[in-house]
Structures are given as structure tokens and as C-alpha cells.
Design an enzyme around this catalytic site. Structure first.
Site, PDB file in Angstrom:
ATOM      1  N   GLU A  41       0.849  -1.208   0.000  1.00  0.00           N
ATOM      2  CA  GLU A  41       0.000   0.000   0.000  1.00  0.00           C
ATOM      3  C   GLU A  41       0.880   1.252   0.000  1.00  0.00           C
ATOM      4  OE1 GLU A  41      -3.503   0.350   2.617  1.00  0.00           O
ATOM      5  OE2 GLU A  41      -2.806   2.377   3.077  1.00  0.00           O
ATOM      6  N   TYR A  84      -8.486   1.799  -2.637  1.00  0.00           N
ATOM      7  CA  TYR A  84      -9.670   2.146  -3.450  1.00  0.00           C
ATOM      8  C   TYR A  84     -10.063   3.607  -3.251  1.00  0.00           C
ATOM      9  CZ  TYR A  84     -14.371   2.452  -5.238  1.00  0.00           C
ATOM     10  OH  TYR A  84     -15.484   2.856  -5.931  1.00  0.00           O
TER      11      TYR A  84
END
Ligand SMILES: O=c1ccn([C@@H]2O[C@@H]3COP(=O)(O)O[C@H]3[C@H]2O)c(=O)[nH]1
Ligand SMILES: [Zn+2]
Ligand SMILES: [Zn+2]
Length: 255
Positions: free
Chosen positions: A69, A105
Site C-alpha cells: 500500500e 480504493y
């Protein structure tokens, strides 16, 4: 080919970083796995995430993907780059749906492909992931029902990532694929439920042991130095050179 392990520890190690690697060929760098500790290890080595051209993921456990991430966000928002992501085709959807989507997202960035150039890999097929750096995945046994992959690099270097002990496969890699260098995960204490353990690796013939380097080890690794037969521990952060033909490996001092 240059190799530097970002870490050599087990998933729960507090002494070593996660077993993740940097492979550099022709000035381009592939990161093999990107665990929780990868951003920290890179920082300590003075390597910017922007110096990484591609990342390859072996399987979905946090010590192999937990740093993705941050890698994705830094590449997109700090460096404006789209890194290549190599991963077995069956893991593309689970990587996004079960691991990364929660953090990455956004309405305008709704998929993995908004962060990475995704290259799904089929096991058994050779891919040139960077110039002169070819990788073939082999599905290996790690945890039942969890797809996990080992790598063969430039047709001579086997990198297990996480795998249980599979003597037949290791013998066949040496005999049939002429593997000249083995990196294997090594749990120091039995039982080797989801990793190969040292007592199992010690049963390998000397011809394989002398080509084998151990990684993914626990915090008491020092107590096992000199107790690994013909196998050696690979060390995190040390610079290694791997000969492109013989796959002999040597540590090198850097200024
Ligand atoms: O069935 C299981 C699932 C997991 N584990 C532990 O969790 C760790 C996850 O990362 P890893 O794959 O590097 O190592 C695994 C083991 O240490 C286990 O012992 N048995
Ligand atoms: Zn692991
Ligand atoms: Zn694992």
C-alpha cells in the site's frame, strides 16, 4: 546480477526484517515481495521507493505484501510513477479484493491497474520481467488452499519464497533444471508445518546443500551458525554479486 536482501527474517521476527529481496540487472531493480518492513528497510539502506522498477509477489501474506500500500501510494503521489507488478494470474484478484482494496480504493482509482502495470504470470512460463532478468513461477506447497509460488531466476537460481520441504522437487530442480543456486526459507525449529525446517533441509544431498542459502529464519539464528551442514545463511543488507553463468555468489564490500 546484484542481490541485496531487504530482510531475511521470518514473518514474526523482531530482529530481522521480512524476507524480501532486491535484484538488480542492467541498472534496473526488481523487488521480490514487499512485506510490512520493506519501506523501513529501504529507508535505512538509503534507497528510494522510486528506484524500484518492478515488484514481484510470491503469495499473499503480510510479510510478502504488507508494504505494497505504501509502495503504491508513494509511487503514485510522490513519484508519479507506475511500477510493474508481476504476480501469478490466480493472485491478481485476491491481492486487490482481499488485501489492497481497503486502503487503495478511491472513486477515481478503483482498481489495481490504477496503481500498477499488472503482468499476470502463468506458472511454468518464462517472463522477461526486466531486461535480461527472466523469471518462471512454480506453484509450491506452503499452506493448503493458499496459492504460493517459488521462482526460477534466469534459469539457474531457485528462490523458494515460502514453501514446505519438498525433497523430490528440489532434487528435480538440480537434476532436470540444472539449478545452480538455491535460496530456501528455513524454519530453525521443527515442526516445519508451513515452511521447510532446518532438520529437513539437512537431509538434502551435499551437492544441493553446497548450493543452498537459507533465509526467512527466526530471531535465534546466531545460535545456528555452524550447524547448517554445507548450507549458509544469507544476510540481510549485504551486497552480493551473482555470476550470470555459474550462479556463484559472493558478498562484496561497497564504499
Ligand atoms: O497455518 C498456518 C498459517 C500461518 N502460520 C504462521 O503465520 C505466518 C504467516 O507468514 P509466513 O507464511 O511467513 O509464516 C507463517 C507461520 O509462521 C502457521 O504457522 N500456520
Ligand atoms: Zn513469509
Ligand atoms: Zn507465507
Amino acid at each position: 546480477m546484484k542481490l541485496r536482501m531487504l530482510g531475511t527474517g521470518s514473518a514474526f521476527s523482531k530482529v530481522f526484517y521480512n524476507t524480501n529481496a532486491l535484484l538488480t540487472k542492467n541498472e534496473q531493480t526488481l523487488m521480490i515481495d514487499c512485506g510490512n518492513t520493506a519501506p523501513r528497510a529501504l529507508y535505512e539502506l538509503g534507497i528510494s521507493l522510486s528506484e524500484i522498477d518492478a515488484v514481484l509477489i510470491s503469495h499473499i501474506h503480510a510479510d510478502h505484501i504488507g508494504g505494497l500500500e505504501e509502495f503504491a501510494f508513494q509511487m503514485k503521489f510522490l513519484h508519479g510513477r507506475m511500477p510493474k507488478l508481476y504476480i501469478a494470474d490466480v493472485l491478481v484478484e485476491p491481492l486487490w479484493e482481499n488485501a489492497l482494496k481497503g486502503g487503495l480504493y478511491q472513486e477515481e482509482f478503483p482498481s489495481l491497474e490504477h496503481y500498477f502495470d499488472v503482468y499476470p504470470m502463468k506458472p511454468g512460463v518464462i517472463y522477461e520481467v526486466l531486461p535480461d532478468l527472466k523469471i518462471k513461477l512454480i506453484q509450491t506447497r506452503h499452506i493448503p488452499s493458499k496459492a504460493s509460488f517459488s521462482l526460477i531466476i534466469n534459469e539457474g537460481f531457485y528462490y523458494s519464497a515460502d514453501a514446505i520441504f519438498d525433497q523430490e522437487m528440489l532434487l528435480s530442480l538440480e537434476r532436470d533444471e540444472q539449478i545452480k543456486l538455491f535460496f530456501h526459507d528455513c524454519q530453525l525449529h521443527p515442526p516445519g508445518a508451513v515452511h521447510a525446517c532446518l532438520s529437513q533441509l539437512l537431509t538434502l544431498p551435499s551437492s544441493i546443500q553446497e548450493k543452498m542459502y537459507l533465509m526467512h529464519y527466526g530471531d535465534d539464528q546466531k545460535e545456528f551458525i555452524g550447524r547448517t551442514g554445507l548450507m549458509q545463511f544469507i544476510e540481510q543488507h549485504t551486497h552480493y554479486l551473482i555470476d550470470p553463468l555459474t550462479f556463484s555468489i559472493q558478498s562484496v564490500k561497497m564504499e
